[in-house]
Design a protein around this motif. Structure first.
Motif, PDB file in Angstrom:
ATOM      1  N   UNK A  83      -9.179  39.878  -0.687  1.00 44.72           N
ATOM      2  CA  UNK A  83      -8.332  39.775  -1.859  1.00 44.72           C
ATOM      3  C   UNK A  83      -9.043  39.889  -3.194  1.00 44.72           C
ATOM      4  N   UNK A  84      -8.251  39.733  -4.227  1.00 47.56           N
ATOM      5  CA  UNK A  84      -8.738  39.826  -5.606  1.00 47.56           C
ATOM      6  C   UNK A  84      -9.776  38.755  -5.915  1.00 47.56           C
ATOM      7  N   UNK A  85      -9.744  37.655  -5.150  1.00 51.63           N
ATOM      8  CA  UNK A  85     -10.700  36.560  -5.374  1.00 51.63           C
ATOM      9  C   UNK A  85     -12.063  36.842  -4.744  1.00 51.63           C
ATOM     10  N   UNK A  86     -12.214  38.014  -4.099  1.00 48.30           N
ATOM     11  CA  UNK A  86     -13.487  38.332  -3.426  1.00 48.30           C
ATOM     12  C   UNK A  86     -13.882  39.771  -3.735  1.00 48.30           C
ATOM     13  N   UNK A  87     -14.024  40.061  -4.991  1.00 47.69           N
ATOM     14  CA  UNK A  87     -14.361  41.425  -5.419  1.00 47.69           C
ATOM     15  C   UNK A  87     -15.860  41.696  -5.323  1.00 47.69           C
ATOM     16  N   UNK A  88     -16.674  40.646  -5.318  1.00 52.92           N
ATOM     17  CA  UNK A  88     -18.132  40.785  -5.201  1.00 52.92           C
ATOM     18  C   UNK A  88     -18.680  39.612  -4.400  1.00 52.92           C
ATOM     19  N   UNK A  89     -19.950  39.753  -3.948  1.00 51.18           N
ATOM     20  CA  UNK A  89     -20.634  38.641  -3.318  1.00 51.18           C
ATOM     21  C   UNK A  89     -20.296  38.445  -1.850  1.00 51.18           C
ATOM     22  N   UNK A  90     -20.901  37.371  -1.302  1.00 49.60           N
ATOM     23  CA  UNK A  90     -20.770  37.093   0.120  1.00 49.60           C
ATOM     24  C   UNK A  90     -19.666  36.092   0.436  1.00 49.60           C
ATOM     25  N   UNK A  91     -18.969  35.613  -0.576  1.00 46.46           N
ATOM     26  CA  UNK A  91     -17.888  34.640  -0.330  1.00 46.46           C
ATOM     27  C   UNK A  91     -16.857  34.754  -1.445  1.00 46.46           C
ATOM     28  N   UNK A  92     -15.607  34.460  -1.145  1.00 48.60           N
ATOM     29  CA  UNK A  92     -14.576  34.491  -2.196  1.00 48.60           C
ATOM     30  C   UNK A  92     -14.850  33.471  -3.291  1.00 48.60           C
ATOM     31  N   UNK A  93     -14.331  33.763  -4.463  1.00 50.32           N
ATOM     32  CA  UNK A  93     -14.436  32.831  -5.574  1.00 50.32           C
ATOM     33  C   UNK A  93     -13.649  31.571  -5.228  1.00 50.32           C
ATOM     34  N   UNK A  94     -14.199  30.387  -5.469  1.00 49.06           N
ATOM     35  CA  UNK A  94     -13.454  29.151  -5.152  1.00 49.06           C
ATOM     36  C   UNK A  94     -12.097  29.139  -5.854  1.00 49.06           C
ATOM     37  N   UNK A  95     -11.076  28.710  -5.134  1.00 51.94           N
ATOM     38  CA  UNK A  95      -9.727  28.666  -5.711  1.00 51.94           C
ATOM     39  C   UNK A  95      -9.647  27.620  -6.809  1.00 51.94           C
ATOM     40  N   UNK A  96      -8.926  27.964  -7.861  1.00 45.16           N
ATOM     41  CA  UNK A  96      -8.723  27.004  -8.942  1.00 45.16           C
ATOM     42  C   UNK A  96      -7.801  25.884  -8.456  1.00 45.16           C
ATOM     43  N   UNK A  97      -7.955  24.691  -9.008  1.00 43.76           N
ATOM     44  CA  UNK A  97      -7.059  23.593  -8.598  1.00 43.76           C
ATOM     45  C   UNK A  97      -5.597  23.984  -8.809  1.00 43.76           C
ATOM     46  N   UNK A  98      -4.770  23.618  -7.852  1.00 47.13           N
ATOM     47  CA  UNK A  98      -3.355  23.973  -7.944  1.00 47.13           C
ATOM     48  C   UNK A  98      -2.707  23.263  -9.126  1.00 47.13           C
ATOM     49  N   UNK A  99      -1.849  23.989  -9.848  1.00 49.53           N
ATOM     50  CA  UNK A  99      -1.150  23.391 -10.980  1.00 49.53           C
ATOM     51  C   UNK A  99      -0.087  22.413 -10.493  1.00 49.53           C
ATOM     52  N   UNK A 100       0.150  21.373 -11.271  1.00 48.94           N
ATOM     53  CA  UNK A 100       1.257  20.468 -10.965  1.00 48.94           C
ATOM     54  C   UNK A 100       2.219  20.360 -12.144  1.00 48.94           C
ATOM     55  N   UNK A 101       2.093  21.326 -13.078  1.00 47.82           N
ATOM     56  CA  UNK A 101       2.966  21.351 -14.241  1.00 47.82           C
ATOM     57  C   UNK A 101       2.990  22.771 -14.788  1.00 47.82           C
ATOM     58  N   UNK A 102       4.134  23.198 -15.304  1.00 47.87           N
ATOM     59  CA  UNK A 102       4.246  24.548 -15.860  1.00 47.87           C
ATOM     60  C   UNK A 102       3.253  24.733 -17.004  1.00 47.87           C
ATOM     61  N   UNK A 103       2.602  25.890 -17.085  1.00 43.96           N
ATOM     62  CA  UNK A 103       1.681  26.124 -18.206  1.00 43.96           C
ATOM     63  C   UNK A 103       2.424  26.117 -19.535  1.00 43.96           C
ATOM     64  N   UNK A 104       1.712  25.745 -20.596  1.00 42.66           N
ATOM     65  CA  UNK A 104       2.340  25.679 -21.926  1.00 42.66           C
ATOM     66  C   UNK A 104       2.916  27.027 -22.349  1.00 42.66           C
ATOM     67  N   UNK A 105       2.304  28.119 -21.853  1.00 48.56           N
ATOM     68  CA  UNK A 105       2.790  29.448 -22.225  1.00 48.56           C
ATOM     69  C   UNK A 105       4.183  29.719 -21.674  1.00 48.56           C
TER      70      UNK A 105
END
Length: 561
Positions: free
Chosen positions: A518-540
């Protein structure tokens, strides 16, 4: 299913929000459930009397009274049933989904409860005298309808909260292939198309298809409403309170605008004035569709509060008015084609207190490809859609979820725990597919990535790994397998690569074990660590709580009086 007479009949969906406030719930008060009329109660009067043998005249009178009572009871029940049938016959329907993609149903939670997703669509159709009289230049009469209001209503699985996500009508998206029920095919767009054109590509079912393809959210129902429907709903409830920070008139030097004219402060609007509020762009905030969307959210929240106040069983006349206005205002999908079904839906929606309703706008950025238009904001728009897919409350009062969201195919066939011990790595066949372009599209993929990851797997002992010539698009790296006998082997691949258990999914889209890089593994030997899941709608997303009755619309300079 009635279909031929509903093309383009819909409109600003603010009025549809009334269903969530209890319009559907009002139907039983105004529309009695059918009864069979047996056991009409005539036996009571017919058998009442003194213990001894009654006199002949008295018996005749009692028999006559009994017959009259029976006739009245049967007549009342019959009238109720006829009215019930009349109301059912007034419900207009159209196809739910005209696209090729099928996401299945939303996944139940741990307690077996299932969320519900309803797309609210407002059309600017001017295909009859009533709608033509309510707005728009004559050159737009009888033209193709546009879905100028689109709001996804998400009812949580536990019915504790409700989320609404609006997409600005100026949003540019890829339009899916849609096939109308009459057989006409609208091919998928090659480039970006303005989202409100979906309604003219076969009807509301194409708007549903466009939302599902863009968001990955399965949509269970739609409700579509037009100009005259908004006016009727606002009149039926007796007005909706709104607020403006200054005197406002929506009319520019070229004569463009909704014509809305209100004094500073709170106003109760209904009828055509309510429609003007929902259509106002010139005069609100920055004069764009974004400000109009915020005004629509204010109106819907206020209308929901008014329905909660007014939809009481103690006022049958009001209930009847509300029920008829709702039924005649809407076009719905075939699964909502009965009063009973609308009633059951309204009862589910009414479980949510207004304080747990959150209105949001899809995070957006101005398009660099289409001047004056917007596109979904990278990362934040997908985060909002993911929260809806994962049934996370947008108000921050729910529990955050972890792990990646399932794809459309995987959601129809959930993962199963490994049924047996995994085979040695050298015996496990793995197809490696490049999905590094993510949901943004194939053109953004990293070339040669499937070959690189295949080599990495071979170094870990998976010598049967093969790079696939096909490409896909996934934001997170996933491993999918077809049968239960492959589950343990798929999990072994995930463990070797350091992927979480949630990345392993059973799917009907593959025939063997397939690794989607996936998009989270464009380079390197392992995927980029997932960001913490949101528990509130973003301000945007500009969240607005349903209990907020202090919100007051900012007025655009030059549109005051």
């Amino acid at each position: 299913m009635t279909h031929s007479n509903v093309r383009g009949e819909g409109a600003p969906s603010g009025a549809t929000g009334g269903i969530s406030g209890g319009v559907g719930g009002s139907a039983p008060g105004a529309v009695p459930r059918p009864r069979d009329g047996s056991g009409s109660g005539s036996a009571g009067p017919g058998t009442a009397g003194p213990a001894g043998p009654p006199r002949r005249g008295r018996r005749r009178v009692l028999r006559w009274v009994s017959s009259v009572l029976a006739l009245v009871i049967l007549g009342t029940a019959g009238a109720g049933y006829l009215y019930y049938r009349y109301m059912n016959g007034s419900i207009r329907t159209d196809a739910l989904n005209l696209g090729d993609s099928r996401l299945g149903k939303s996944k139940p939670n741990a307690f077996g409860q299932t969320p519900l997703n309803i797309l609210l669509i407002g059309s600017d159709a001017r295909n009859d005298k009533e709608n033509q009289a309510l707005g728009g230049a004559k050159d737009t009469f009888d033209g193709p309808p546009l879905a100028d209001v689109q709001m996804l209503l998400h009812l949580s699985a536990d019915r504790s909260n409700m989320s609404v996500v609006s997409m600005p009508r100026d949003t540019m998206i890829k339009m899916p292939k849609c096939t109308d029920t009459d057989g006409k095919v609208y091919q998928a767009s090659r480039g970006l198309v303005q989202t409100n054109e979906s309604l003219s590509r076969g009807g509301p079912g194409c708007t549903v298809a466009a939302w599902q393809e863009m968001t990955g959210i399965p949509i269970d129902h739609f409700m579509l409403i037009d100009f005259k429907g908004v006016v009727a709903m606002a009149d039926a409830i007796g007005g909706v309170p709104v607020c403006v920070q200054q005197n406002v008139i929506s009319r520019n030097s070229e004569g463009k605008g909704s014509g809305l004219k209100l004094p500073k402060g709170q106003n109760v609007i209904q009828g055509e004035q309510a429609l003007q509020w929902l259509r106002t762009r010139y005069g609100f905030e920055d004069g764009t569709d974004i400000g109009r969307t915020h005004a629509q959210h204010m109106y819907m929240n206020s209308m929901a509060r008014e329905f909660r106040k007014n939809a009481k069983l103690t006022n049958p006349v009001k209930l009847n008015s509300l029920a008829q206005a709702a039924i005649h205002a809407m076009v719905v999908d075939p699964d909502l084609n009965k009063i009973d079904k609308l009633f059951d839906l309204s009862m589910e929606l009414k479980k949510v207190p207004t304080g747990r309703i959150t209105m949001t706008t899809m995070p957006w950025v101005y398009s660099t490809r289409e001047e004056g238009r917007v596109e979904p904001k990278p990362v934040e728009a997908e985060e909002l859609f993911k929260m809806v897919r994962d049934d996370v409350a947008l108000d921050g009062k729910g529990q955050p979820q972890t792990g990646a969201s399932p794809s459309a195919a995987a959601s129809a066939a959930p993962s199963q725990p490994p049924a047996a011990q995994a085979a040695p790595p050298a015996r496990i066949a793995v197809l490696v597919r490049n999905a590094t372009g993510g949901k943004d599209g194939e053109e953004n993929k990293v070339k040669g990535r499937s070959t690189d990851v295949t080599s990495l797997l071979a170094a870990k002992g998976f010598t049967k790994a093969v790079a696939d010539s096909q490409v896909a698009g996934e934001d997170t790296t996933l491993i999918r397998y077809a049968g239960l006998d492959q589950a343990a082997d798929a999990q072994a691949v995930a463990t070797a690569l350091g992927l979480p258990a949630s990345s392993v999914q059973r799917s009907t889209d593959v025939t063997g074990i397939t690794l989607f890089v996936g998009k989270d593994w464009r380079t390197g030997d392992a995927p980029k660590p997932a960001a913490p899941a949101l528990n509130k709608a973003p301000d945007s997303a500009r969240p607005l709580n349903g209990d907020n009755d202090k919100e007051c619309m900012e007025i655009q300079p030059g549109f005051t009086w």
